[in-house]
Design a protein around this motif. Structure first.
Motif, mmCIF file in Angstrom:
data_model
loop_
_atom_site.group_PDB
_atom_site.id
_atom_site.type_symbol
_atom_site.label_atom_id
_atom_site.label_comp_id
_atom_site.label_asym_id
_atom_site.label_seq_id
_atom_site.Cartn_x
_atom_site.Cartn_y
_atom_site.Cartn_z
ATOM 1 N N VAL A 127 58.021 -69.908 -18.788
ATOM 2 C CA VAL A 127 57.568 -70.219 -17.436
ATOM 3 C C VAL A 127 57.072 -68.951 -16.750
ATOM 4 O O VAL A 127 56.023 -68.931 -16.106
ATOM 5 C CB VAL A 127 58.710 -70.879 -16.631
ATOM 6 C CG1 VAL A 127 58.315 -71.016 -15.183
ATOM 7 C CG2 VAL A 127 59.036 -72.236 -17.213
ATOM 8 N N PHE A 128 57.827 -67.874 -16.937
ATOM 9 C CA PHE A 128 57.415 -66.605 -16.353
ATOM 10 C C PHE A 128 56.067 -66.159 -16.918
ATOM 11 O O PHE A 128 55.192 -65.693 -16.184
ATOM 12 C CB PHE A 128 58.482 -65.541 -16.622
ATOM 13 C CG PHE A 128 58.126 -64.199 -16.075
ATOM 14 C CD1 PHE A 128 58.197 -63.960 -14.712
ATOM 15 C CD2 PHE A 128 57.707 -63.188 -16.912
ATOM 16 C CE1 PHE A 128 57.857 -62.725 -14.198
ATOM 17 C CE2 PHE A 128 57.356 -61.952 -16.400
ATOM 18 C CZ PHE A 128 57.437 -61.718 -15.044
ATOM 19 N N ALA A 129 55.889 -66.337 -18.228
ATOM 20 C CA ALA A 129 54.642 -65.920 -18.869
ATOM 21 C C ALA A 129 53.458 -66.710 -18.318
ATOM 22 O O ALA A 129 52.361 -66.170 -18.136
ATOM 23 C CB ALA A 129 54.744 -66.101 -20.381
ATOM 24 N N VAL A 130 53.681 -68.014 -18.043
ATOM 25 C CA VAL A 130 52.596 -68.844 -17.519
ATOM 26 C C VAL A 130 52.193 -68.360 -16.125
ATOM 27 O O VAL A 130 51.004 -68.214 -15.822
ATOM 28 C CB VAL A 130 53.017 -70.331 -17.499
ATOM 29 C CG1 VAL A 130 51.982 -71.168 -16.781
ATOM 30 C CG2 VAL A 130 53.209 -70.841 -18.918
ATOM 31 N N ILE A 131 53.187 -68.083 -15.274
ATOM 32 C CA ILE A 131 52.871 -67.554 -13.938
ATOM 33 C C ILE A 131 52.088 -66.255 -14.071
ATOM 34 O O ILE A 131 51.034 -66.066 -13.451
ATOM 35 C CB ILE A 131 54.164 -67.272 -13.136
ATOM 36 C CG1 ILE A 131 54.987 -68.533 -12.967
ATOM 37 C CG2 ILE A 131 53.822 -66.681 -11.775
ATOM 38 C CD1 ILE A 131 56.300 -68.278 -12.249
ATOM 39 N N PHE A 132 52.603 -65.353 -14.893
ATOM 40 C CA PHE A 132 51.964 -64.058 -15.095
ATOM 41 C C PHE A 132 50.525 -64.237 -15.548
ATOM 42 O O PHE A 132 49.612 -63.575 -15.057
ATOM 43 C CB PHE A 132 52.764 -63.261 -16.134
ATOM 44 C CG PHE A 132 52.009 -62.135 -16.760
ATOM 45 C CD1 PHE A 132 51.925 -60.906 -16.111
ATOM 46 C CD2 PHE A 132 51.374 -62.290 -17.989
ATOM 47 C CE1 PHE A 132 51.222 -59.860 -16.681
ATOM 48 C CE2 PHE A 132 50.668 -61.254 -18.556
ATOM 49 C CZ PHE A 132 50.584 -60.031 -17.911
ATOM 50 N N ALA A 133 50.295 -65.180 -16.474
ATOM 51 C CA ALA A 133 48.959 -65.362 -17.034
ATOM 52 C C ALA A 133 47.995 -65.888 -15.981
ATOM 53 O O ALA A 133 46.873 -65.385 -15.841
ATOM 54 C CB ALA A 133 49.019 -66.333 -18.214
ATOM 55 N N ILE A 134 48.435 -66.906 -15.211
ATOM 56 C CA ILE A 134 47.525 -67.514 -14.241
ATOM 57 C C ILE A 134 47.193 -66.514 -13.137
ATOM 58 O O ILE A 134 46.027 -66.356 -12.749
ATOM 59 C CB ILE A 134 48.159 -68.800 -13.677
ATOM 60 C CG1 ILE A 134 48.155 -69.867 -14.771
ATOM 61 C CG2 ILE A 134 47.385 -69.284 -12.467
ATOM 62 C CD1 ILE A 134 48.824 -71.149 -14.388
ATOM 63 N N LEU A 135 48.209 -65.797 -12.664
ATOM 64 C CA LEU A 135 47.950 -64.791 -11.641
ATOM 65 C C LEU A 135 47.109 -63.654 -12.208
ATOM 66 O O LEU A 135 46.188 -63.153 -11.548
ATOM 67 C CB LEU A 135 49.271 -64.249 -11.082
ATOM 68 C CG LEU A 135 50.100 -65.242 -10.279
ATOM 69 C CD1 LEU A 135 51.356 -64.583 -9.752
ATOM 70 C CD2 LEU A 135 49.289 -65.812 -9.132
#
Lengths: 300, 260
Positions: A198-206
């Motif tokens: 989940v953290f990786a997805v946030i990081f990627a989109i931002l």
């Protein structure tokens, strides 16, 4: 196998899932119903109303259509980076720590090297070599620069798990090494893996939004970042065209918030101590009015 | 019927000598207690016997043959020597059901059994450690059981491969005083039924004397005293054993002191 970890259905989790779910649905279904996001119209910059619910851009492109495609693009980046980060960090973190010895040393060194490679300069370098970057390439670069942190977290936890008594017990029982990793250790890592993804997805989109905003993103595709980039180029803020930059910005913020809420809930599964740290939980410990009355009577 | 012999085994971690030149034999039907303070090398001996660590000196013999490192002979050794861990809260995987914990060793060591036969064995094991109704206990997860029940599951797991040798590493030290006796009696009964050779690791002299035939006293990695249980407790010769015997509560001595 049934769900082994009891997930507390808190308001946090529910809010996160509902907001996130709506945005994902919009990204999945939106592009099917809206018009062509690149179609130019001679009405120019107009506010919401008429045939365009969210108005149009400077060149008369429908903002709602762009938003739908941008949501799909941003979510694609998030999904690709999420999966790649999961695979890379699980391989280098868990397998290294479990194998131990020089494998662990080598994997750990590699992880540390990747951890300090800065993503932004790398993307700038790559973008100067590759003139026509696809969304996939950007995702690839983001995951290559983003997996190392999770790998270190996973390594630490695996090191602690591999010497637990129940792992030793299954070695004594004669289990094969890889089965111990897959059946005895991995299930206990699931909550941690989920929160890392989940953290990786946030990081990627931002991260992708940041890159696109700087004009370093994928060329010729829609994401929240490219929408903001074109809005900025089109002087949307100075012209007061709020309908151009607020929707992508809002979706970006909302999706980040939703995933964070989901992540907090996962954290509470991993670390039950956190569950009692909210004010609502502590309020639950107080005596009710009736109990207070009773206690007073008892002491009199 | 298996006999395991440790011949002059030693283990050093870099400069630290954990176990130094220890020899003993575990014979079917006999319980040997290994007594000593924390850090004296008791658990290291258990790890060496279980092949979780390799001895730096000496060797371990099964029925007179040195232990194989890998292959079919190593798998046979795995079946021969089993262990009950100290902490029942750590030795069961929180993710898996009780049934899973027993099913795996049964499957691993009896590959020709069919599903229902495995199932039947698992339930039988649970009944043998007095966990009934077995059907229901098998479905439960470790966190739904009490410490004593967990330790019974751990004992059942150790018995699943039908071992000849059982190592019990302080099996009751983490349990409530009120249920310790029950678990120890269960171990003693199972030992008699199966003619197991048991290595009972403890620092409790009273239970060591009560439940074992021989006592080995360890001090700083060496065996400083050995012999029949009563002999060691009643006539301790080494300073450390005397100290241990003194430290154990003794009502008779206490009453004598009070009367004087």
């Amino acid at each position: 196998m049934s769900a082994r970890v009891p997930v507390p259905r808190t308001a946090k989790l529910r809010a996160g899932l509902v907001i996130g779910g709506f945005i994902v649905l919009f990204g999945l279904l939106g592009p099917l119903v809206v018009q062509d996001p690149s179609r130019v119209d001679d009405i120019g910059l107009t506010g919401p109303g008429g045939g365009h619910w969210l108005g149009t851009t400077q060149t008369g492109q429908d903002v709602l259509a762009q938003l739908a495609y941008a949501t799909r693009g941003s979510l694609t980046v998030g999904a690709v980076v999420g999966v790649l980060t999961l695979l890379l960090s699980a391989f280098f973190g868990i397998v290294g720590a479990y194998a131990g010895g020089w494998v662990d040393e080598a994997f750990s060194l590699f992880t540390n090297v990747m951890l300090v490679i800065p993503g932004l300069p790398l993307v700038i370098v790559i973008s100067s070599y590759v003139p026509d970057k696809s969304l996939l390439l950007v995702s690839l670069v983001l995951s290559l620069t983003g997996w190392a942190g999770s790998a270190r977290v996973l390594r630490g936890y695996t090191l602690s798990l591999r010497n637990r008594d129940y792992v030793l017990a299954s070695r004594v029982a004669g289990e094969r090494r890889w089965r111990i990793l897959g059946v005895e250790i991995l299930p206990n890592l699931i909550p941690l893996l989920a929160s890392q993804v989940v953290f990786a997805v946030i990081f990627a989109i931002l991260g992708e939004a940041g890159l696109s905003y700087l004009g370093l993103g994928a060329s010729g595709s829609f994401t929240w970042g490219t929408m903001l980039y074109y809005a900025q180029n089109g002087l949307a803020l100075r012209l007061g065209a709020w309908w151009w930059f607020i929707p992508p910005g809002l979706l970006l913020a909302l999706f980040g918030a939703a995933l964070s809420l989901v992540n907090f809930s996962i954290d509470e599964v991993i670390n039950p101590k956190l569950r009692d740290q909210t004010r609502a939980a502590r309020r639950g410990w107080r005596m009710s009015r009736a109990q207070l009355e009773k206690a007073k009577e008892a002491t009199l | 019927m298996t006999t395991v012999e440790a011949r002059g085994i030693g283990k050093r971690y870099r400069k630290f000598v954990a176990v130094d030149d220890v020899s003993f034999t575990l014979e079917p039907g006999r319980t040997t207690a290994l007594v000593g303070q924390s850090g004296s090398g008791k658990s290291t001996i258990a790890k060496l016997l279980l092949q979780l660590e390799r001895p730096t000196t000496g060797q371990i013999l099964v029925d007179g043959e040195p232990v194989a490192r890998r292959g079919a002979a190593a798998a046979r050794y795995r079946r021969t020597v089993q262990m009950v861990f100290q902490d029942p809260y750590a030795s069961l995987n929180p993710f898996h059901s009780v049934g899973h914990h027993l099913e795996r060793p049964v499957r691993l060591h009896h590959r020709d059994l069919t599903g229902p036969q495995v199932r039947e064995r698992v339930l039988h094991l649970l009944e043998r450690v007095r966990l009934t109704p077995a059907e229901e206990v098998a479905r439960r997860r470790p966190h739904e059981l009490s410490g004593g029940q967990r330790q019974r599951v751990a004992i059942a797991r150790a018995l699943a491969p039908e071992p000849g040798i059982l190592i019990a590493d302080e099996p009751v030290s983490m349990l409530d005083v009120s249920i310790r006796l029950g678990v120890l009696n269960l171990l003693a009964t199972l030992q008699r039924e199966e003619q197991l050779a048991v290595l009972y690791i403890t620092h409790d002299l009273a239970t060591a004397r009560h439940f074992s035939d021989d006592i080995l006293v360890m001090y700083q990695g060496r065996i400083v005293e050995r012999g029949p249980a009563d002999e060691v407790i009643l006539n301790p010769r080494h300073e450390y054993t005397k100290l241990l015997a003194e430290a154990a509560p003794n009502p008779e001595r206490r009453i004598k002191n009070l009367q004087a």
